[in-house]
Design a protein around this motif. Sequence first.
Motif, PDB file in Angstrom:
ATOM      1  N   LEU A  29       0.823  -1.208   0.000  1.00  0.00           N
ATOM      2  CA  LEU A  29       0.000   0.000   0.000  1.00  0.00           C
ATOM      3  C   LEU A  29       0.855   1.256   0.000  1.00  0.00           C
ATOM      4  O   LEU A  29       0.556   2.227  -0.708  1.00  0.00           O
ATOM      5  CB  LEU A  29      -0.944  -0.004   1.208  1.00  0.00           C
ATOM      6  N   ARG A  32       2.281   1.740  -3.470  1.00  0.00           N
ATOM      7  CA  ARG A  32       1.271   2.250  -4.415  1.00  0.00           C
ATOM      8  C   ARG A  32       0.959   3.713  -4.152  1.00  0.00           C
ATOM      9  O   ARG A  32       0.767   4.492  -5.084  1.00  0.00           O
ATOM     10  CB  ARG A  32       0.007   1.400  -4.340  1.00  0.00           C
ATOM     11  N   GLN A  33       0.919   4.101  -2.886  1.00  0.00           N
ATOM     12  CA  GLN A  33       0.667   5.502  -2.556  1.00  0.00           C
ATOM     13  C   GLN A  33       1.806   6.377  -3.067  1.00  0.00           C
ATOM     14  O   GLN A  33       1.564   7.447  -3.640  1.00  0.00           O
ATOM     15  CB  GLN A  33       0.505   5.679  -1.048  1.00  0.00           C
ATOM     16  N   GLU A  34       3.033   5.941  -2.894  1.00  0.00           N
ATOM     17  CA  GLU A  34       4.180   6.701  -3.397  1.00  0.00           C
ATOM     18  C   GLU A  34       4.152   6.802  -4.915  1.00  0.00           C
ATOM     19  O   GLU A  34       4.437   7.868  -5.475  1.00  0.00           O
ATOM     20  CB  GLU A  34       5.483   6.044  -2.935  1.00  0.00           C
ATOM     21  N   GLU A  37       1.474   9.384  -5.846  1.00  0.00           N
ATOM     22  CA  GLU A  37       1.927  10.752  -5.587  1.00  0.00           C
ATOM     23  C   GLU A  37       2.963  11.197  -6.617  1.00  0.00           C
ATOM     24  O   GLU A  37       2.941  12.336  -7.075  1.00  0.00           O
ATOM     25  CB  GLU A  37       2.491  10.852  -4.165  1.00  0.00           C
TER      26      GLU A  37
END
Length: 144
Positions: A29, A32-34, A37
Motif C-alpha cells: 500500500l 502504491r501511494q508513493e 503521488e
Amino acid sequence: MKKVFFALVIWLSSLTLTFAEDVNQDSLLLSRQENFERFSRLFPTERVYVHFDNTSYYKGENIWFNAYVVRDDNLHHTDISRILYVELLNPIGYPVETQKLIIENGQAHGSFELKDTLNAGFYEVRAYTTRSEERRVGKECRSR
C-alpha cells in the motif's frame, strides 16, 4: 503430548505467516501511494468549475459564464494551462459552438448567444483544458 506440540507449532507458524502478510500488504500500500503521488507530481490534472448568470435561457438571450480552473493537487488557480475550451452542446450532445478562452489567474469569462436558428431543448455547456480530468477520461464530464 506430541499432538499438542504439533498443533502449537502449526498455530505459531500461521501467526507468523499472517503477520508477514500484513507487513507485505502495508509495504504494498505504501508503495502504491508513493507511485500515485509521483504520478500526480509528474502529470498534474486540473478541474474546471463554471458559474452561470441564470438557470434557464430562451432564444435570443446570452449565456454569460465565469470559469475557474484549479489544480487537482492543491486546489489553487492553475499555472499549467493557458487555454480553456468551452462548448455549447445540443440536446443530442454535439457541439453547436466552441470557444477558446484565455485563462488569467485561473479564471476565464465568456458568453454564448442563443441564436434564433437553434431548436428548442436542453443544451449543455462543457468546459475543459488539455490537462483536465474530464477531457482525459473522455466525454464523461460534469455538466448541467
